[in-house]
Design an enzyme around this catalytic site. Structure first.
Site, PDB file in Angstrom:
ATOM      1  N   ILE A   1       0.850  -1.193   0.000  1.00 26.94           N
ATOM      2  CA  ILE A   1       0.000   0.000   0.000  1.00 26.94           C
ATOM      3  C   ILE A   1       0.882   1.238   0.000  1.00 26.94           C
ATOM      4  CG2 ILE A   1      -1.840   1.276   1.166  1.00 26.94           C
ATOM      5  CD1 ILE A   1      -2.523  -1.315   2.682  1.00 26.94           C
ATOM      6  N   THR A   2       0.826   2.032  -1.068  1.00 32.80           N
ATOM      7  CA  THR A   2       1.551   3.303  -1.034  1.00 32.80           C
ATOM      8  C   THR A   2       0.770   4.281  -0.160  1.00 32.80           C
ATOM      9  OG1 THR A   2       0.482   4.280  -2.982  1.00 32.80           O
ATOM     10  CG2 THR A   2       2.423   2.899  -3.370  1.00 32.80           C
ATOM     11  N   GLY A   3       1.510   5.116   0.567  1.00 34.09           N
ATOM     12  CA  GLY A   3       0.830   6.026   1.487  1.00 34.09           C
ATOM     13  C   GLY A   3       0.135   5.267   2.601  1.00 34.09           C
TER      14      GLY A   3
ATOM     15  N   SER B   1      -0.730   6.686   6.750  1.00 35.99           N
ATOM     16  CA  SER B   1      -1.758   7.617   7.232  1.00 35.99           C
ATOM     17  C   SER B   1      -2.981   7.541   6.330  1.00 35.99           C
ATOM     18  CB  SER B   1      -1.221   9.059   7.264  1.00 35.99           C
ATOM     19  OG  SER B   1      -0.890   9.496   5.956  1.00 35.99           O
ATOM     20  N   GLY B   2      -4.048   8.211   6.742  1.00 38.15           N
ATOM     21  CA  GLY B   2      -5.235   8.367   5.914  1.00 38.15           C
ATOM     22  C   GLY B   2      -5.836   7.074   5.401  1.00 38.15           C
TER      23      GLY B   2
ATOM     24  N   TYR C   1      -4.491  18.911 -10.611  1.00 37.33           N
ATOM     25  CA  TYR C   1      -4.954  17.723  -9.873  1.00 37.33           C
ATOM     26  C   TYR C   1      -5.837  16.864 -10.762  1.00 37.33           C
ATOM     27  CZ  TYR C   1      -7.518  14.895  -6.472  1.00 37.33           C
ATOM     28  OH  TYR C   1      -8.099  13.846  -5.794  1.00 37.33           O
TER      29      TYR C   1
END
Length: 309
Positions: free
Chosen positions: A21-23, A26-27, A190
């Protein structure tokens, strides 16, 4: 916001499965790791830049009684050398690691104009190009999983915010610049990066049909992405979406659904909205890309940008 989805009962046993899992520190990434650990995933790799946060997630998983092994892989997606190094550290492990699910979760949103360490527009370079290199580097592990008859998946987080993309969709000629716009620059950049996530998943599914590759929109989630915006962009976001914002625990539902639902329920290369709803009919003309021209152009541009890495 409520969903007709219960991860406690709808996620099957993940025994023996390895997940990256990248990131994941957190979140939404951390929430996904906690959900997976409840169902006894063998190993979860979480990448990010904050080792302290990674240890906190590992501690929460240990304290829950799960036997899932958590491995932190330091990685900065805005630096291709960092991504390459992270992948090579993983691949150099003995014995050769296994990988069943690659969740491309990390990202940035509505950032001021800037460049990555490699000279690419920072949101595109982080959200798309960094993930594309990681996917490319970890493909041998996913290929091996598929050859062994197991279900290998790549889940790429896009967003309904893809629709904010500039006219033309992806401005290839200016991706090695800060791409200044008269109006809504942070959001146009974005949207361009999230459109790339969506199209790349579709093109990859076509080129690697033995893998399951889908793009997902998590919903409107109160994560650090909002906190990292400028005060002006944060106020705009909260004013528009405060009434539908959900917490990461629920916000992760669509991506964990895509990672664990029975394979026959997924359409390879598709885009899903929360939870498990095909979002194709909501896509604009650029994202539908019915002749595949934009997706192929993105693939070719990406291959050229990553040549030699």
């Amino acid at each position: 916001m409520s969903f007709d989805y219960n991860p406690n009962t709808d996620i099957p046993s993940l025994e023996g499965r390895s997940i990256f899992i990248t990131g994941g520190t957190s979140g939404l990434g951390a929430a996904s790791a906690l959900h997976f650990a409840k169902h006894n995933a063998a190993r979860i790799y979480i990448s990010g830049r904050n080792a302290k946060n990674a240890e906190s997630i590992s501690g929460q998983i240990r304290d829950s009684g799960s036997n899932t092994e958590v491995v932190f892989i330091e990685c900065d997606l805005s630096s291709l050398s960092s991504v390459k190094g992270a992948a090579e550290r993983l691949l150099s492990q003995t014995p050769i690691p296994e990988l069943d699910i690659l969740m491309c979760n990390a990202g940035i949103m509505s950032r001021p104009a800037g460049l990555t360490a490699d000279g690419y527009e920072v949101q595109f370079g982080t959200n798309h190009l960094g993930h594309a290199l990681l996917i490319r580097k970890l493909l041998p592990l996913l290929d091996r999983t598929a050859r062994e008859g197991r279900d290998a998946r790549i889940i790429i987080l896009s967003s309904s915010g893809y629709a904010l993309h500039p006219r033309g969709g992806i401005l290839f000629d200016s991706l090695e610049s800060t791409q200044e716009f008269w109006i809504g620059g942070p959001w146009q950049r974005y949207g361009q990066s999230k459109l790339a996530n969506l199209l790349y998943a579709r093109e990859m599914a076509g080129r690697y049909p033995h893998l399951t590759v889908v793009a997902v929109h998590p919903g409107y989630v109160a994560t650090g992405l909002v906190n990292n915006m400028s005060w002006k962009e944060r106020l705009i976001t909260l004013a528009l979406f405060w009434w539908v914002l959900i917490q990461p625990h629920e916000g992760s539902y669509n991506q964990i659904w895509a990672a664990t639902a029975p394979r026959q329920t997924l359409m390879n290369g598709a885009y899903y909205e929360p939870v498990g709803r095909l979002g194709v009919e909501k896509l604009d003309e650029t994202a539908r890309d019915e002749d595949g021209r934009l997706a192929r152009a993105l693939w070719n541009w990406t291959e050229e940008a990553l040549k030699g890495l």
